[in-house]
Design a protein around this motif. Sequence first.
Motif, PDB file in Angstrom:
ATOM      1  N   LEU A  95       0.964  -1.349  -0.193  1.00 13.77           N
ATOM      2  CA  LEU A  95       0.029   0.048  -0.130  1.00 13.77           C
ATOM      3  C   LEU A  95       1.145   1.328  -0.025  1.00 13.77           C
ATOM      4  O   LEU A  95       1.694   1.876   0.691  1.00 13.77           O
ATOM      5  CB  LEU A  95      -0.739  -0.282   1.189  1.00 13.77           C
ATOM      6  CG  LEU A  95      -1.773  -0.744   1.594  1.00 13.77           C
ATOM      7  CD1 LEU A  95      -2.864  -1.095   2.880  1.00 13.77           C
ATOM      8  CD2 LEU A  95      -2.683  -1.318  -0.103  1.00 13.77           C
ATOM      9  N   LEU A  96       0.420   2.064  -1.196  1.00 12.20           N
ATOM     10  CA  LEU A  96       1.503   3.643  -1.606  1.00 12.20           C
ATOM     11  C   LEU A  96       1.132   4.164  -1.302  1.00 12.20           C
ATOM     12  O   LEU A  96       0.314   4.353  -1.506  1.00 12.20           O
ATOM     13  CB  LEU A  96       2.003   3.276  -2.615  1.00 12.20           C
ATOM     14  CG  LEU A  96       3.679   4.219  -2.964  1.00 12.20           C
ATOM     15  CD1 LEU A  96       4.478   3.767  -2.408  1.00 12.20           C
ATOM     16  CD2 LEU A  96       3.629   4.804  -4.478  1.00 12.20           C
ATOM     17  N   ASN A  97       0.960   4.928   0.613  1.00 13.88           N
ATOM     18  CA  ASN A  97      -0.126   5.839   0.594  1.00 13.88           C
ATOM     19  C   ASN A  97       0.856   7.241   0.437  1.00 13.88           C
ATOM     20  O   ASN A  97       1.690   7.205   0.823  1.00 13.88           O
ATOM     21  CB  ASN A  97       0.520   5.584   2.299  1.00 13.88           C
ATOM     22  CG  ASN A  97      -1.011   5.913   3.090  1.00 13.88           C
ATOM     23  OD1 ASN A  97      -1.959   6.596   2.282  1.00 13.88           O
ATOM     24  ND2 ASN A  97      -1.013   6.072   4.098  1.00 13.88           N
ATOM     25  N   LYS A  98       0.391   7.889   0.951  1.00 12.90           N
ATOM     26  CA  LYS A  98       0.543   9.660   0.522  1.00 12.90           C
ATOM     27  C   LYS A  98       1.151  10.188  -0.510  1.00 12.90           C
ATOM     28  O   LYS A  98       2.179  10.975  -0.343  1.00 12.90           O
ATOM     29  CB  LYS A  98       1.681   9.986   1.975  1.00 12.90           C
ATOM     30  CG  LYS A  98       0.960   9.589   3.324  1.00 12.90           C
ATOM     31  CD  LYS A  98       2.023  10.300   4.454  1.00 12.90           C
ATOM     32  CE  LYS A  98       1.126   9.807   5.694  1.00 12.90           C
ATOM     33  NZ  LYS A  98       2.959   9.954   7.044  1.00 12.90           N
ATOM     34  N   VAL A  99       0.905   9.548  -1.487  1.00  8.88           N
ATOM     35  CA  VAL A  99       0.811   9.187  -2.882  1.00  8.88           C
ATOM     36  C   VAL A  99       0.204  11.051  -3.037  1.00  8.88           C
ATOM     37  O   VAL A  99       1.008  11.578  -4.427  1.00  8.88           O
ATOM     38  CB  VAL A  99       0.348   8.546  -3.731  1.00  8.88           C
ATOM     39  CG1 VAL A  99       0.824   7.338  -3.915  1.00  8.88           C
ATOM     40  CG2 VAL A  99      -1.044   8.681  -4.188  1.00  8.88           C
ATOM     41  N   ASP A 100      -0.664  11.752  -2.406  1.00  8.97           N
ATOM     42  CA  ASP A 100      -0.872  12.609  -3.207  1.00  8.97           C
ATOM     43  C   ASP A 100      -0.063  13.864  -2.473  1.00  8.97           C
ATOM     44  O   ASP A 100      -0.414  15.530  -2.467  1.00  8.97           O
ATOM     45  CB  ASP A 100      -2.460  13.529  -2.044  1.00  8.97           C
ATOM     46  CG  ASP A 100      -2.362  12.861  -0.375  1.00  8.97           C
ATOM     47  OD1 ASP A 100      -1.282  11.610  -0.505  1.00  8.97           O
ATOM     48  OD2 ASP A 100      -3.175  13.951   0.498  1.00  8.97           O
ATOM     49  N   LEU A 101       1.291  13.791  -1.387  1.00  9.07           N
ATOM     50  CA  LEU A 101       2.356  14.665  -0.796  1.00  9.07           C
ATOM     51  C   LEU A 101       3.539  14.770  -1.946  1.00  9.07           C
ATOM     52  O   LEU A 101       4.398  15.117  -1.438  1.00  9.07           O
ATOM     53  CB  LEU A 101       2.138  14.135   0.735  1.00  9.07           C
ATOM     54  CG  LEU A 101       1.133  13.874   1.543  1.00  9.07           C
ATOM     55  CD1 LEU A 101       1.652  13.693   2.884  1.00  9.07           C
ATOM     56  CD2 LEU A 101       0.621  15.625   1.419  1.00  9.07           C
ATOM     57  N   VAL A 102       3.672  13.698  -2.686  1.00  7.79           N
ATOM     58  CA  VAL A 102       4.551  14.133  -3.595  1.00  7.79           C
ATOM     59  C   VAL A 102       4.242  13.918  -5.402  1.00  7.79           C
ATOM     60  O   VAL A 102       3.478  13.591  -5.311  1.00  7.79           O
ATOM     61  CB  VAL A 102       5.039  12.182  -3.085  1.00  7.79           C
ATOM     62  CG1 VAL A 102       5.677  12.187  -2.329  1.00  7.79           C
ATOM     63  CG2 VAL A 102       4.473  11.295  -3.503  1.00  7.79           C
ATOM     64  N   SER A 103       5.532  14.100  -5.724  1.00  7.23           N
ATOM     65  CA  SER A 103       5.223  14.945  -7.352  1.00  7.23           C
ATOM     66  C   SER A 103       4.809  13.586  -7.714  1.00  7.23           C
ATOM     67  O   SER A 103       5.065  12.490  -7.570  1.00  7.23           O
ATOM     68  CB  SER A 103       5.894  15.681  -7.891  1.00  7.23           C
ATOM     69  OG  SER A 103       7.330  14.843  -8.113  1.00  7.23           O
ATOM     70  N   ALA A 104       4.529  13.355  -9.345  1.00  4.74           N
ATOM     71  CA  ALA A 104       4.798  12.481 -10.183  1.00  4.74           C
ATOM     72  C   ALA A 104       5.472  11.625  -9.917  1.00  4.74           C
ATOM     73  O   ALA A 104       6.094  10.693 -10.317  1.00  4.74           O
ATOM     74  CB  ALA A 104       3.485  12.924 -11.043  1.00  4.74           C
ATOM     75  N   GLU A 105       6.356  12.097 -10.536  1.00  9.59           N
ATOM     76  CA  GLU A 105       8.333  11.811 -10.647  1.00  9.59           C
ATOM     77  C   GLU A 105       8.393  11.521  -9.527  1.00  9.59           C
ATOM     78  O   GLU A 105       9.645  10.276  -9.138  1.00  9.59           O
ATOM     79  CB  GLU A 105       9.057  13.616 -11.211  1.00  9.59           C
ATOM     80  CG  GLU A 105       8.356  13.844 -12.548  1.00  9.59           C
ATOM     81  CD  GLU A 105       7.709  14.647 -12.439  1.00  9.59           C
ATOM     82  OE1 GLU A 105       7.245  15.284 -11.846  1.00  9.59           O
ATOM     83  OE2 GLU A 105       7.197  14.817 -13.598  1.00  9.59           O
ATOM     84  N   GLU A 106       8.425  11.680  -8.689  1.00  8.95           N
ATOM     85  CA  GLU A 106       8.337  11.465  -6.782  1.00  8.95           C
ATOM     86  C   GLU A 106       7.968   9.930  -6.745  1.00  8.95           C
ATOM     87  O   GLU A 106       9.205   9.230  -6.302  1.00  8.95           O
ATOM     88  CB  GLU A 106       8.361  12.151  -6.095  1.00  8.95           C
ATOM     89  CG  GLU A 106       9.285  13.512  -6.535  1.00  8.95           C
ATOM     90  CD  GLU A 106       8.887  14.526  -4.463  1.00  8.95           C
ATOM     91  OE1 GLU A 106       9.648  14.622  -3.476  1.00  8.95           O
ATOM     92  OE2 GLU A 106       7.493  14.623  -4.496  1.00  8.95           O
ATOM     93  N   LYS A 107       6.798   9.775  -7.543  1.00  8.60           N
ATOM     94  CA  LYS A 107       5.637   9.078  -6.519  1.00  8.60           C
ATOM     95  C   LYS A 107       6.189   7.154  -7.745  1.00  8.60           C
ATOM     96  O   LYS A 107       6.215   6.684  -7.401  1.00  8.60           O
ATOM     97  CB  LYS A 107       4.635   9.385  -7.027  1.00  8.60           C
ATOM     98  CG  LYS A 107       3.656   7.623  -6.435  1.00  8.60           C
ATOM     99  CD  LYS A 107       2.325   7.919  -7.083  1.00  8.60           C
ATOM    100  CE  LYS A 107       2.216   7.956  -8.744  1.00  8.60           C
ATOM    101  NZ  LYS A 107       0.332   8.250  -8.882  1.00  8.60           N
ATOM    102  N   GLU A 108       6.744   8.472  -8.962  1.00  7.30           N
ATOM    103  CA  GLU A 108       7.682   6.796  -9.911  1.00  7.30           C
ATOM    104  C   GLU A 108       8.755   6.662  -9.568  1.00  7.30           C
ATOM    105  O   GLU A 108       8.897   5.193  -9.812  1.00  7.30           O
ATOM    106  CB  GLU A 108       7.278   6.754 -11.148  1.00  7.30           C
ATOM    107  CG  GLU A 108       6.415   7.193 -12.230  1.00  7.30           C
ATOM    108  CD  GLU A 108       5.799   6.030 -12.059  1.00  7.30           C
ATOM    109  OE1 GLU A 108       6.459   5.447 -12.085  1.00  7.30           O
ATOM    110  OE2 GLU A 108       4.142   6.020 -11.052  1.00  7.30           O
TER     111      GLU A 108
END
Length: 188
Positions: A95-108
Amino acid sequence: RTEQHTQPLSMVIKSSGASRDSATRPSSIETTGLADPAPIIYTVQTNPKISEHYRIDSIVCLADCKHITQHLDEKKPEGAVNEAQQQVAFADRILLNKVDLVSAEEKEAVKTRLASLNQFAKVIETERSRAPLDQIMGINSFNMDSILDVDPAFLTTNEEDKLEHRTDLVMSVGVQFEGNLHAQWFNM
C-alpha cells in the motif's frame, strides 16, 4: 471503530475454529512501525499449534510514499536487518500511502525502487491509508514456495546461524526527581 477499519494491516491471516479446511474469518497481525515479517511468517508456518488453525492469506506492507526511501536507505549496525527492506521484500501487496503528498516523478521513483526490491508485489496507491479491502484481504496471495525459491533454508534452523540479540542497541533513559509522580501527566 469497526472491525473493517482495523483490517488493512501488515499481515492478513485466515483463522478457523477447527482446521485449515473449514470456513475461515479474517484475522490480522499488525506489526506497528518497522518490524521484520520473517519471524512471524516462520512461526505461523512451523508451529503446529498455530498452523493447524491459521494460514497466511497475504502480507501487506504499508509504505509512506514521502518517507519510504529514507527508511530503505537507512544504514543498520553489523548483523541488524533493515526492516523496511524486509517488509517490502516479503510483501504480496504494497500500500503506497500519501501519494498525494509527492510529485508524479517522486512517486514513480519510489515505485521503481520498490520494484527493484520486490517485482512481484502489487502496488496499490492510497491516500490517508484508505485501501480497497477486497484487494488486500481474502486474496490468498501468500506463497511460501516463492520465499523458499529465494531462500531455500528459510524454514531450517541451525544453531550456528542463530542471530544473537543485540542488546547494545537497546537504550533506556532514567529520570530522578524529588516529589510525587502522577501517571496521568504522561497521558496527554
